[in-house]
Design a protein around this motif. Structure first.
Motif, PDB file in Angstrom:
ATOM      1  N   TYR A 134      36.996  42.411  34.747  1.00 35.18           N
ATOM      2  CA  TYR A 134      37.744  41.702  35.781  1.00 35.18           C
ATOM      3  C   TYR A 134      38.573  42.668  36.619  1.00 35.18           C
ATOM      4  CZ  TYR A 134      36.378  37.994  32.619  1.00 35.18           C
ATOM      5  OH  TYR A 134      35.652  37.175  31.812  1.00 35.18           O
ATOM      6  N   GLY A 135      37.881  43.569  37.304  1.00 39.14           N
ATOM      7  CA  GLY A 135      38.553  44.495  38.195  1.00 39.14           C
ATOM      8  C   GLY A 135      38.896  43.829  39.522  1.00 39.14           C
ATOM      9  N   PHE A 136      40.133  43.969  39.952  1.00 36.47           N
ATOM     10  CA  PHE A 136      40.578  43.404  41.229  1.00 36.47           C
ATOM     11  C   PHE A 136      41.273  44.480  42.044  1.00 36.47           C
ATOM     12  CE2 PHE A 136      40.137  39.630  38.640  1.00 36.47           C
ATOM     13  CZ  PHE A 136      39.591  38.702  39.525  1.00 36.47           C
ATOM     14  N   ILE A 137      41.224  44.309  43.364  1.00 30.52           N
ATOM     15  CA  ILE A 137      41.889  45.238  44.274  1.00 30.52           C
ATOM     16  C   ILE A 137      43.253  44.664  44.642  1.00 30.52           C
ATOM     17  CG2 ILE A 137      41.781  46.418  46.503  1.00 30.52           C
ATOM     18  CD1 ILE A 137      38.757  46.169  46.395  1.00 30.52           C
ATOM     19  N   PHE A 138      44.283  45.469  44.465  1.00 27.28           N
ATOM     20  CA  PHE A 138      45.641  45.077  44.815  1.00 27.28           C
ATOM     21  C   PHE A 138      46.148  45.994  45.919  1.00 27.28           C
ATOM     22  CE2 PHE A 138      44.897  43.710  40.518  1.00 27.28           C
ATOM     23  CZ  PHE A 138      45.482  42.454  40.460  1.00 27.28           C
ATOM     24  N   ARG A 139      46.854  45.401  46.870  1.00 29.25           N
ATOM     25  CA  ARG A 139      47.432  46.128  47.996  1.00 29.25           C
ATOM     26  C   ARG A 139      46.384  46.959  48.740  1.00 29.25           C
ATOM     27  NH1 ARG A 139      52.657  49.350  46.599  1.00 29.25           N
ATOM     28  NH2 ARG A 139      52.355  49.792  48.812  1.00 29.25           N
ATOM     29  N   GLU A 140      45.160  46.446  48.778  1.00 27.14           N
ATOM     30  CA  GLU A 140      44.073  47.019  49.561  1.00 27.14           C
ATOM     31  C   GLU A 140      43.578  48.362  49.040  1.00 27.14           C
ATOM     32  OE1 GLU A 140      42.786  45.124  52.033  1.00 27.14           O
ATOM     33  OE2 GLU A 140      44.306  43.658  51.472  1.00 27.14           O
ATOM     34  N   ARG A 141      44.125  48.877  47.915  1.00 23.02           N
ATOM     35  CA  ARG A 141      43.714  50.212  47.483  1.00 23.02           C
ATOM     36  C   ARG A 141      43.651  50.409  45.972  1.00 23.02           C
ATOM     37  NH1 ARG A 141      48.466  54.491  48.965  1.00 23.02           N
ATOM     38  NH2 ARG A 141      47.189  55.838  47.623  1.00 23.02           N
ATOM     39  N   TYR A 142      44.417  49.654  45.196  1.00 17.88           N
ATOM     40  CA  TYR A 142      44.499  49.899  43.760  1.00 17.88           C
ATOM     41  C   TYR A 142      43.581  48.944  43.001  1.00 17.88           C
ATOM     42  CZ  TYR A 142      48.729  52.475  45.037  1.00 17.88           C
ATOM     43  OH  TYR A 142      49.621  53.344  45.609  1.00 17.88           O
ATOM     44  N   VAL A 143      42.672  49.495  42.200  1.00 21.36           N
ATOM     45  CA  VAL A 143      41.796  48.684  41.357  1.00 21.36           C
ATOM     46  C   VAL A 143      42.373  48.692  39.944  1.00 21.36           C
ATOM     47  CG1 VAL A 143      39.473  48.343  40.438  1.00 21.36           C
ATOM     48  CG2 VAL A 143      39.790  49.283  42.739  1.00 21.36           C
ATOM     49  N   ILE A 144      42.638  47.486  39.425  1.00 20.24           N
ATOM     50  CA  ILE A 144      43.186  47.355  38.081  1.00 20.24           C
ATOM     51  C   ILE A 144      42.372  46.306  37.332  1.00 20.24           C
ATOM     52  CG2 ILE A 144      45.252  46.972  36.697  1.00 20.24           C
ATOM     53  CD1 ILE A 144      46.932  47.440  39.175  1.00 20.24           C
ATOM     54  N   PRO A 145      41.762  46.662  36.198  1.00 20.54           N
ATOM     55  CA  PRO A 145      41.058  45.649  35.407  1.00 20.54           C
ATOM     56  C   PRO A 145      42.044  44.819  34.602  1.00 20.54           C
ATOM     57  CG  PRO A 145      40.855  47.795  34.363  1.00 20.54           C
ATOM     58  CD  PRO A 145      41.622  48.012  35.638  1.00 20.54           C
ATOM     59  N   LEU A 146      41.769  43.535  34.486  1.00 21.26           N
ATOM     60  CA  LEU A 146      42.652  42.672  33.715  1.00 21.26           C
ATOM     61  C   LEU A 146      42.533  42.950  32.223  1.00 21.26           C
ATOM     62  CD1 LEU A 146      42.339  39.262  35.567  1.00 21.26           C
ATOM     63  CD2 LEU A 146      43.614  41.323  36.183  1.00 21.26           C
ATOM     64  N   THR A 147      41.369  43.440  31.806  1.00 24.06           N
ATOM     65  CA  THR A 147      41.152  43.857  30.422  1.00 24.06           C
ATOM     66  C   THR A 147      40.711  45.309  30.432  1.00 24.06           C
ATOM     67  OG1 THR A 147      40.511  41.644  29.697  1.00 24.06           O
ATOM     68  CG2 THR A 147      39.839  43.479  28.300  1.00 24.06           C
ATOM     69  N   ASN A 148      41.407  46.151  29.648  1.00 25.99           N
ATOM     70  CA  ASN A 148      41.065  47.570  29.589  1.00 25.99           C
ATOM     71  C   ASN A 148      41.228  48.041  28.145  1.00 25.99           C
ATOM     72  OD1 ASN A 148      40.691  50.320  29.908  1.00 25.99           O
ATOM     73  ND2 ASN A 148      41.920  50.454  31.756  1.00 25.99           N
ATOM     74  N   GLU A 149      40.157  47.914  27.362  1.00 22.87           N
ATOM     75  CA  GLU A 149      40.214  48.252  25.944  1.00 22.87           C
ATOM     76  C   GLU A 149      39.869  49.717  25.731  1.00 22.87           C
ATOM     77  OE1 GLU A 149      37.553  45.694  23.917  1.00 22.87           O
ATOM     78  OE2 GLU A 149      38.837  43.919  24.071  1.00 22.87           O
ATOM     79  N   SER A 150      40.569  50.321  24.783  1.00 34.40           N
ATOM     80  CA  SER A 150      40.249  51.685  24.382  1.00 34.40           C
ATOM     81  C   SER A 150      39.173  51.654  23.299  1.00 34.40           C
ATOM     82  CB  SER A 150      41.500  52.389  23.853  1.00 34.40           C
ATOM     83  OG  SER A 150      41.887  51.828  22.609  1.00 34.40           O
ATOM     84  N   ALA A 151      38.748  52.832  22.857  1.00 33.29           N
ATOM     85  CA  ALA A 151      37.724  52.913  21.816  1.00 33.29           C
ATOM     86  C   ALA A 151      38.217  52.341  20.495  1.00 33.29           C
ATOM     87  CB  ALA A 151      37.291  54.364  21.627  1.00 33.29           C
ATOM     88  N   THR A 152      39.542  52.328  20.289  1.00 34.29           N
ATOM     89  CA  THR A 152      40.103  51.816  19.043  1.00 34.29           C
ATOM     90  C   THR A 152      40.461  50.338  19.118  1.00 34.29           C
ATOM     91  OG1 THR A 152      42.311  52.547  19.738  1.00 34.29           O
ATOM     92  CG2 THR A 152      41.009  54.069  18.395  1.00 34.29           C
ATOM     93  N   GLY A 153      40.263  49.709  20.281  1.00 37.42           N
ATOM     94  CA  GLY A 153      40.462  48.274  20.401  1.00 37.42           C
ATOM     95  C   GLY A 153      41.781  47.852  21.023  1.00 37.42           C
TER      96      GLY A 153
END
Length: 327
Positions: A134-153
């Motif tokens: 669920y990657g979204f663009i904020f302020r026309e430039r910043y992409v932030i995923p709503l879920t960002n899991e690491s390898a350890t969970g």
């Protein structure tokens, strides 16, 4: 995902998408006029369509399964082309400022990719171990995923800057940090070390690199985060981002009291704005007003509001608006 998982808005058959455009009018008294014109005319079922002038981007369903091809159309010229994507299942998530953002399910996890319309090129954004969704663009430039899991969970908050092609680690620790929303330059996230501790709220400034503590009291403190709305996204034909346009304030909830507090980024102050809310949700705010759905009447939930503007002039006037029923 099967289409039976989704709330269907469109039926099978001819799908035609229209938009209302504003054009110069020849009538002197009416400088603009509205015209309805057709963008897409296809016998296929369209799962999602996004418009960011002059482009319309839509995704088809294939054989009743989500993850079909994504098409981009220049509304002005009429040029249309299929966006070249991996063969894995895709989910179209956002379209802003000449970029298309989509998720790719590669079987083992999910990644976030981008597509630059001007060059017609795709590029990976978040493809690390663990799922980024669920990657979204904020302020026309910043992409932030709503879920960002690491390898350890555990979950982290990482920002990708489309303008510079660089990554910003807003919150990367062994604890769970869940992205909530972007308030101006402030990346707000939930910091959760449960069950050993409780949930707190922090914010990272994209310009200065500073991190501030918004709330770390003895109870759990929550900001209504976009990550909480992911189940709702899965049931919709168009993603909805709650309207948070404030760059100065945020509102958080104390659990289990349901008290609502207003935090001011300009001076780090906190103000109690409601001690009577019950299960507040779908909070929307700008720099002058806060509204939320309130369940103090559970059979018929209401909309309540709070005027920040009054708080700026007199705390007495602000107190009198606590719990104003707007509908």
């Amino acid at each position: 995902m099967k289409k039976a998982q989704l709330k269907r808005i469109m039926a099978m058959g001819l799908v035609i998408i229209f938009v209302l455009g504003v054009f110069p009018s020849s009538e002197a008294a009416k400088p603009y006029k509205l015209e309805k014109f057709k963008i897409v005319d296809t016998p296929d079922l369209i799962f999602r369509c996004l418009v960011d002038w002059p482009y319309a981007v839509y995704q088809k369903e294939e054989n009743g399964i989500l993850g079909g091809d994504i098409f981009c159309r220049n509304i002005v010229t009429g040029e249309e082309w299929m966006v070249p994507l991996p063969s894995d299942d895709k989910i179209l998530t956002d379209l802003k400022n000449g970029y298309i953002i989509y998720d790719v399910d590669n079987g083992s996890d999910t990644d976030v990719w981008g597509y630059k319309i001007s060059t017609k090129t795709s590029f990976p954004i978040f493809t690390g171990s663990g799922s980024q969704e669920y990657g979204f663009i904020f302020r026309e430039r910043y992409v932030i995923p709503l879920t960002n899991e690491s390898a350890t969970g555990d979950e982290n908050v990482v920002v990708y800057d489309l303008n510079t092609g660089t990554y910003i680690n807003a919150a990367v620790t062994a604890a769970d940090e869940k992205f909530c929303h972007l308030y101006g330059d402030w990346v707000v996230y939930q910091y959760d070390t449960s069950p050993s501790s409780n949930a707190d709220i922090y914010a990272y400034n994209l310009q200065t690199g500073d991190t501030v503590t918004v709330a770390d009291g003895p109870n759990n403190e929550y900001v209504q985060g976009l990550h909480e709305l992911i189940p709702t996204f899965l049931m919709m034909d168009a993603f909805y981002i709650p309207g948070i346009t404030s760059s100065r304030y945020l509102v958080y909830e104390d659990d289990p009291t349901d008290d609502l507090y207003l935090y001011d980024f300009s001076d780090g102050s906190t103000e109690l704005i409601s001690s009577t809310a019950v299960d507040p949700e779908f909070l929307t705010m700008n720099d002058r007003f806060v509204v939320w759905i309130d369940y103090r009447n559970p059979a018929t939930p209401d909309i309540y509001g709070y005027s920040i503007a009054c708080l700026l002039y007199t705390s007495d006037a602000a107190d009198e608006l606590d719990g104003v029923d707007l509908g």
